[in-house]
Design an enzyme around this catalytic site. Structure first.
Site, PDB file in Angstrom:
ATOM      1  N   GLY A  11      81.979  14.976  43.007  1.00 26.55           N
ATOM      2  CA  GLY A  11      83.305  14.393  43.146  1.00 26.55           C
ATOM      3  C   GLY A  11      83.543  13.143  42.309  1.00 26.55           C
ATOM      4  N   ASN A  12      82.500  12.267  42.235  1.00 24.03           N
ATOM      5  CA  ASN A  12      82.658  11.006  41.503  1.00 24.03           C
ATOM      6  C   ASN A  12      82.936  11.204  40.026  1.00 24.03           C
ATOM      7  OD1 ASN A  12      82.231   8.560  43.144  1.00 24.03           O
ATOM      8  ND2 ASN A  12      80.506   9.796  43.828  1.00 24.03           N
ATOM      9  N   LYS A 129      85.842  22.322  55.558  1.00 27.10           N
ATOM     10  CA  LYS A 129      85.757  21.752  54.205  1.00 27.10           C
ATOM     11  C   LYS A 129      86.770  20.621  54.070  1.00 27.10           C
ATOM     12  CE  LYS A 129      84.820  21.501  49.799  1.00 27.10           C
ATOM     13  NZ  LYS A 129      83.546  20.873  49.441  1.00 27.10           N
ATOM     14  N   LYS A 214      81.769  23.951  45.856  1.00 27.66           N
ATOM     15  CA  LYS A 214      81.399  24.128  44.434  1.00 27.66           C
ATOM     16  C   LYS A 214      79.893  24.275  44.220  1.00 27.66           C
ATOM     17  CE  LYS A 214      80.316  19.499  43.404  1.00 27.66           C
ATOM     18  NZ  LYS A 214      80.477  19.018  44.761  1.00 27.66           N
ATOM     19  N   LYS A 276      73.680  20.998  48.872  1.00 23.40           N
ATOM     20  CA  LYS A 276      73.114  20.905  47.517  1.00 23.40           C
ATOM     21  C   LYS A 276      71.662  21.394  47.531  1.00 23.40           C
ATOM     22  CE  LYS A 276      75.921  16.863  46.422  1.00 23.40           C
ATOM     23  NZ  LYS A 276      77.097  17.619  46.011  1.00 23.40           N
TER      24      LYS A 276
HETATM   25  N1  LIG Z   1      68.474  12.940  51.698  1.00 25.51           N
HETATM   26  C1  LIG Z   1      69.437  12.448  50.904  1.00 25.51           C
HETATM   27  N2  LIG Z   1      69.135  12.014  49.670  1.00 25.51           N
HETATM   28  C2  LIG Z   1      70.080  11.523  48.850  1.00 25.51           C
HETATM   29  N3  LIG Z   1      71.379  11.434  49.187  1.00 25.51           N
HETATM   30  C3  LIG Z   1      71.755  11.858  50.407  1.00 25.51           C
HETATM   31  C4  LIG Z   1      70.802  12.389  51.324  1.00 25.51           C
HETATM   32  N4  LIG Z   1      71.457  12.730  52.464  1.00 25.51           N
HETATM   33  C5  LIG Z   1      72.744  12.444  52.270  1.00 25.51           C
HETATM   34  N5  LIG Z   1      72.945  11.928  51.039  1.00 25.51           N
HETATM   35  C6  LIG Z   1      74.263  11.551  50.538  1.00 25.51           C
HETATM   36  O1  LIG Z   1      74.764  12.629  49.763  1.00 25.51           O
HETATM   37  C7  LIG Z   1      75.758  12.099  48.885  1.00 25.51           C
HETATM   38  C8  LIG Z   1      76.083  13.140  47.820  1.00 25.51           C
HETATM   39  O2  LIG Z   1      76.814  14.193  48.456  1.00 25.51           O
HETATM   40  P1  LIG Z   1      78.415  14.344  48.252  1.00 25.51           P
HETATM   41  O3  LIG Z   1      79.059  13.022  48.505  1.00 25.51           O
HETATM   42  O4  LIG Z   1      78.857  15.527  49.024  1.00 25.51           O
HETATM   43  O5  LIG Z   1      78.396  14.649  46.703  1.00 25.51           O
HETATM   44  P2  LIG Z   1      79.409  15.077  45.555  1.00 25.51           P
HETATM   45  O6  LIG Z   1      80.792  14.645  45.967  1.00 25.51           O
HETATM   46  O7  LIG Z   1      78.852  14.334  44.392  1.00 25.51           O
HETATM   47  O8  LIG Z   1      79.282  16.566  45.413  1.00 25.51           O
HETATM   48  C9  LIG Z   1      75.089  10.832  48.372  1.00 25.51           C
HETATM   49  O9  LIG Z   1      76.026   9.892  47.938  1.00 25.51           O
HETATM   50  C10 LIG Z   1      74.320  10.338  49.612  1.00 25.51           C
HETATM   51  O10 LIG Z   1      75.077   9.354  50.276  1.00 25.51           O
HETATM   52  N1  LIG Z   2      85.466  22.624  46.082  1.00 20.64           N
HETATM   53  C1  LIG Z   2      84.596  21.588  46.285  1.00 20.64           C
HETATM   54  O1  LIG Z   2      83.432  21.769  46.694  1.00 20.64           O
HETATM   55  O2  LIG Z   2      85.128  20.331  46.022  1.00 20.64           O
HETATM   56  P1  LIG Z   2      84.468  18.901  46.283  1.00 20.64           P
HETATM   57  O3  LIG Z   2      83.100  18.933  45.659  1.00 20.64           O
HETATM   58  O4  LIG Z   2      85.380  17.925  45.620  1.00 20.64           O
HETATM   59  O5  LIG Z   2      84.408  18.726  47.779  1.00 20.64           O
END
Ligand SMILES: Nc1ncnc2c1ncn2[C@@H]1O[C@H](COP(=O)(O)OP(=O)(O)O)[C@@H](O)[C@H]1O
Ligand SMILES: NC(=O)OP(=O)(O)O
Length: 312
Positions: A11-12, A129, A214, A276
């Site tokens: 997302g970032n 979601k 995604k 992930k």
């Molecule tokens: N075991 C872990 N190791 C690293 N990060 C973690 C863990 N558990 C949770 N996180 C969190 O997961 C976040 C990334 O997931 P998310 O925000 O859904 O990612 P993105 O939006 O980049 O797809 C990190 O910023 C962190 O805060």
């Molecule tokens: N579709 C989807 O997974 O979007 P984000 O990663 O922004 O949640």
């Protein structure tokens, strides 16, 4: 050695949590992501890029709802297609520009991708979601009452609207994407998890209202295009065990067995690192290399010098 890599952008890479969702902010973030991807292209790899759309599809849906007395509102799968189109456009243009600056002649092409899901998926009864902007609890619950939304708390970051997120069964356009990447084009595909569609009994497709994760679609895309590497880019440099605790430990190169052991211990939170790691483990299980790392270290991670790397 040249590898075929599917890169899933977090997302970032498009919008940071505290930023306003202006075109300019999003374009600048995407441009920075494209700088890194251009470095990976320069290493000689064949690249497919996929990306999220949670904030953007939520905003488009909201625009539709707010303007429905003037212009008819469009369904969520169409909003998903719109978000895939506009983010894909920013990626194609910024990446092409970065390649031109680096003196690289590679085609960049975006594919408006459909992803098949099943209508029997339990996710249609259990929306989970998060999309769109964050609200405080009171405002979110008020909006849920007024607009008939389902809302939920999102990983300690605030409250958001939630929609169904079925499991991707297959990437409808994967054969085309595979042909394109093998011809050395850089392909932007399956953005926002892909536009959710179901297969009718007569073999035709139709859209359904949902938003696919995604990282899950990225996994399917990597399998169906026979990628060597599946790379998930996010905002942490590594996956950690005991994350957020004083004894947290960054994971570097780990075996599949180690990854599964940590997963069984519940080290990875649902809704963030959980999906992930689930996708990375499944990819490594099928013989590929899975990497989870930060955007700015993606090229180093391709050289095995950064990030969490899961090897079978
Ligand atoms: N075991 C872990 N190791 C690293 N990060 C973690 C863990 N558990 C949770 N996180 C969190 O997961 C976040 C990334 O997931 P998310 O925000 O859904 O990612 P993105 O939006 O980049 O797809 C990190 O910023 C962190 O805060
Ligand atoms: N579709 C989807 O997974 O979007 P984000 O990663 O922004 O949640």
């Amino acid at each position: 050695m040249s590898e075929k890599v599917v890169i899933a952008l977090g997302g970032n890479a498009i919008l940071q949590p505290k930023q306003e969702a202006t075109y300019e902010n999003q374009l600048e973030n995407v441009r920075k992501s494209s700088e890194v991807i251009a470095r990976i292209a320069k290493q000689g790899h064949k690249v497919i890029i996929t990306h999220g759309n949670g904030p953007q599809v939520g905003n488009i849906l909201r625009q539709n709802e707010e303007a429905k007395h003037v212009v008819p509102a469009l369904p969520l799968d169409v909003c998903s297609a719109e978000s895939q189109g506009f983010i894909g456009y920013m990626m194609e243009q910024t990446l092409k520009n970065e390649l031109i600056k680096a003196g690289l002649k590679r085609d960049v092409v975006g594919i408006l991708t459909q992803t098949e899901v099943s209508l029997d998926d339990p996710a249609f009864e259990n929306p989970d979601k998060p999309i769109g902007v964050f609200y405080d609890e009171e405002e979110a619950k008020q909006l849920a009452k007024e607009k008939g939304w389902v809302v939920a708390e999102d990983a300690g970051r605030g409250w958001r609207r939630v929609v169904p997120s079925p499991m991707p069964q297959s990437i409808v356009d994967a054969p085309t994407i595979k042909r394109l990447v093998e011809s050395d084009a850089i392909v932007v595909a399956c953005g926002g998890g892909g536009i959710p569609v179901v297969l009718n009994e007569d073999g035709t497709y139709q859209g359904v209202e949902a938003v696919i994760d995604k990282d899950r679609s990225g996994f399917r895309l990597a399998i169906e295009t026979k990628a060597d590497t599946f790379m998930i880019l996010t905002d942490v440099k590594n996956v950690f065990v005991n994350y957020g605790k004083p004894d947290q430990k960054a994971l570097g190169v780990i075996s599949l067995e180690e990854a599964k052991q940590y997963q069984a211990e519940g080290q990875f939170s649902a809704g963030s690192m959980g999906p992930k790691m689930e996708a990375a483990i499944k990819f490594a299980e099928l013989g590929g290399k899975a990497i989870i790392c930060s955007l700015d270290e993606a090229d180093l991670a391709m050289e095995g010098k950064a990030g969490t790397q899961i090897h079978n």
